[in-house]
Design a protein around this motif. Structure first.
Motif, mmCIF file in Angstrom:
data_model
loop_
_atom_site.group_PDB
_atom_site.id
_atom_site.type_symbol
_atom_site.label_atom_id
_atom_site.label_comp_id
_atom_site.label_asym_id
_atom_site.label_seq_id
_atom_site.Cartn_x
_atom_site.Cartn_y
_atom_site.Cartn_z
ATOM 1 N N ASP A 107 -5.367 -0.405 -5.682
ATOM 2 C CA ASP A 107 -4.808 0.401 -6.774
ATOM 3 C C ASP A 107 -3.536 -0.084 -7.555
ATOM 4 O OD1 ASP A 107 -4.465 2.645 -8.704
ATOM 5 O OD2 ASP A 107 -4.626 4.157 -7.204
ATOM 6 N N SER A 117 1.369 1.741 -3.589
ATOM 7 C CA SER A 117 0.169 2.172 -4.342
ATOM 8 C C SER A 117 -0.528 3.581 -3.680
ATOM 9 C CB SER A 117 -0.878 1.145 -4.384
ATOM 10 O OG SER A 117 -1.065 0.898 -3.089
ATOM 11 N N GLU A 174 -3.134 0.634 -10.839
ATOM 12 C CA GLU A 174 -2.612 1.597 -11.797
ATOM 13 C C GLU A 174 -1.347 2.368 -10.940
ATOM 14 O OE1 GLU A 174 -4.264 5.055 -14.672
ATOM 15 O OE2 GLU A 174 -5.734 3.795 -13.595
ATOM 16 N N THR A 175 -1.678 2.848 -9.695
ATOM 17 C CA THR A 175 -0.873 3.969 -8.998
ATOM 18 C C THR A 175 0.310 2.860 -8.865
ATOM 19 O OG1 THR A 175 -2.446 5.303 -8.356
ATOM 20 C CG2 THR A 175 -0.434 5.287 -7.291
ATOM 21 N N TYR A 176 0.137 1.837 -8.373
ATOM 22 C CA TYR A 176 1.265 0.795 -8.019
ATOM 23 C C TYR A 176 2.411 0.610 -9.118
ATOM 24 C CZ TYR A 176 3.927 -3.166 -6.228
ATOM 25 O OH TYR A 176 5.168 -4.088 -5.851
ATOM 26 N N ARG A 221 -5.606 2.216 3.898
ATOM 27 C CA ARG A 221 -6.487 1.177 3.360
ATOM 28 C C ARG A 221 -6.157 -0.051 4.409
ATOM 29 N NH1 ARG A 221 -4.730 -3.156 -0.023
ATOM 30 N NH2 ARG A 221 -6.713 -4.228 -0.944
ATOM 31 N N GLN A 264 -1.958 4.054 -0.895
ATOM 32 C CA GLN A 264 -3.298 4.220 -0.308
ATOM 33 C C GLN A 264 -3.138 4.094 1.126
ATOM 34 O OE1 GLN A 264 -4.118 0.629 -3.197
ATOM 35 N NE2 GLN A 264 -6.309 1.547 -2.868
ATOM 36 N N VAL A 313 -10.653 -1.694 -2.930
ATOM 37 C CA VAL A 313 -9.826 -2.092 -4.140
ATOM 38 C C VAL A 313 -8.579 -1.500 -3.906
ATOM 39 C CG1 VAL A 313 -9.700 -1.827 -6.671
ATOM 40 C CG2 VAL A 313 -12.111 -2.086 -5.632
ATOM 41 N N ASN A 342 0.743 -1.080 0.112
ATOM 42 C CA ASN A 342 -0.175 0.036 -0.250
ATOM 43 C C ASN A 342 0.851 1.232 -0.046
ATOM 44 O OD1 ASN A 342 -2.917 -1.063 0.255
ATOM 45 N ND2 ASN A 342 -1.819 -2.256 1.991
#
Length: 278
Positions: free
Chosen positions: A87, A38, A89-91, A43, A40, A85, A35
Motif C-alpha cells: 500500500d 504502510s 498510498e498509505t505509506y 502482510r 499492513q 500488493v 509494512n
C-alpha cells in the motif's frame, strides 16, 4: 528469515495502536519493516508463507539463474505489485519516517536513506538493504553500488539516537547470549570483492562492530534508555527457510514476546499515560 520474529512483534504493536515517529530497518528488517509505515498487519508473514517454497521466490534455482538468492523480479516486482500488493498510498501519507540501511561497496560505509515510497526508486533501496553478499548482485542507485546494510551497521541504534530519537524500541532476532563470530567465508569474499577493498574490510570487521553494538545496547537497556525485544532462544528457521510452518513458528514467537511485554512497551513509550505520573 529470522525477520519473521520481527514481523510478529510489529503486528502485535500495530494491533495495539502503537504509533512511532520513525523506524529504521536493515536487510530483512527493511524488507518487512516498511509494512509498519504502510499499516499492513499480517502482510509479511502472509506472503512469505505463501511463496517461501516457490522456486520463483528464492533459493538455489534463483541464485543459479539470476545471481540472486531471492529473485529480484518476483520478490520486488510480482509479489508487492500483483500478488500481495504493498500500500504505497498509505505509506506515503503516513508522517512516520522510515529509514533503510545499505552498505556502499566503494566506501564500505553505511548509508542511511529515508525511503519515501514508490517514486523513490520503487523497491530498489529495500532490495539493496537486503542484498546479502556473495549470493546477491549489487544494486546500483544513482550511480552508486550497494549491498546488505548489515555489513556496515547491523543494528543502527546509534544512528537513530543521532537523529534525535530518544525513546527507542530495538527488535533483535538473536537471543541475549548470542555473539557474532568471524565470517568463515572471508576467503571467498576477498576473492569476489577484490576490487572493493573497503567493502572487504567492513565485512572482515563486522563481528567486532556488531558485538560492540550489542554491548552498548545491553548497557542502555540496563539504564532504562532502550527497550529491547529479543527471542529467548535461537529461532527455528534457516537464512533461506523453505518450510512455511517454521516461518509461522518464528512469527508466533515474536507475537508472544510482544504480547507478554505490551504493558511494559506502552509504559516505556508513553510514560505520561501511566496513572500517577506526568
Amino acid at each position: 528469515m529470522r525477520g519473521m520474529f520481527t514481523c510478529g512483534v510489529m503486528d502485535v504493536m500495530m494491533k495495539n495502536g502503537i504509533v512511532f515517529d520513525g523506524a529504521v530497518g536493515v536487510s530483512a528488517g527493511a524488507a518487512f519493516g516498511v509494512n509498519y509505515k504502510s499499516k499492513q498487519i499480517g502482510r509479511a508473514i502472509r506472503y512469505n508463507m505463501k511463496f517461501c517454497a516457490d522456486k520463483r521466490y528464492g533459493g538455489i534455482h534463483s541464485l543459479l539463474t539470476s545471481g540472486n538468492i531471492y529473485n529480484t523480479e518476483f520478490c520486488y516486482g510480482e509479489v508487492p505489485l500483483k500478488h500481495d500488493v504493498f500500500d504505497f498510498e498509505t505509506y506515503q501519507a503516513n508522517p512516520m519516517e522510515f529509514y533503510v540501511v545499505c552498505t556502499d561497496v566503494d566506501s564500505g560505509k553505511a548509508v542511511y536513506h529515508k525511503y519515501e515510497g514508490q517514486e523513490d526508486h520503487c523497491f530498489d533501496w529495500i532490495r539493496a538493504s537486503a542484498s546479502m553478499p556473495v549470493v546477491s548482485q549489487m544494486v546500483e542507485i544513482d550511480g552508486r553500488k550497494y549491498l546488505d546494510g548489515a555489513l556496515a551497521d547491523s543494528i543502527p541504534v546509534k544512528f537513530f539516537e543521532r537523529e534525535g530519537y530518544d525513546r527507542n524500541v530495538v527488535i533483535l532476532t538473536r537471543p541475549k547470549s548470542y555473539t557474532m563470530k568471524t565470517n568463515q567465508m572471508m576467503p571467498i569474499i576477498r576473492a569476489k570483492y577484490r576490487k572493493y577493498p573497503k567493502l572487504v574490510a567492513a565485512i572482515e570487521n563486522r563481528h567486532r562492530v556488531y558485538n560492540e553494538t550489542l554491548a552498548y545496547i545491553s548497557q542502555m537497556e540496563r539504564a532504562g534508555k532502550l527497550l529491547v525485544i529479543r527471542p529467548d532462544n535461537a529461532l527455528p528457521v534457516s537464512r533461506v527457510e523453505k518450510d512455511p510452518e517454521k516461518l509461522k513458528k518464528a512469527y508466533e514467537i515474536g507475537r508472544a514476546a510482544a504480547m507478554d511485554r505490551m504493558e511494559e512497551i506502552q509504559k516505556y513509550l508513553f510514560p505520561e499515560n501511566v496513572p500517577g505520573k506526568g
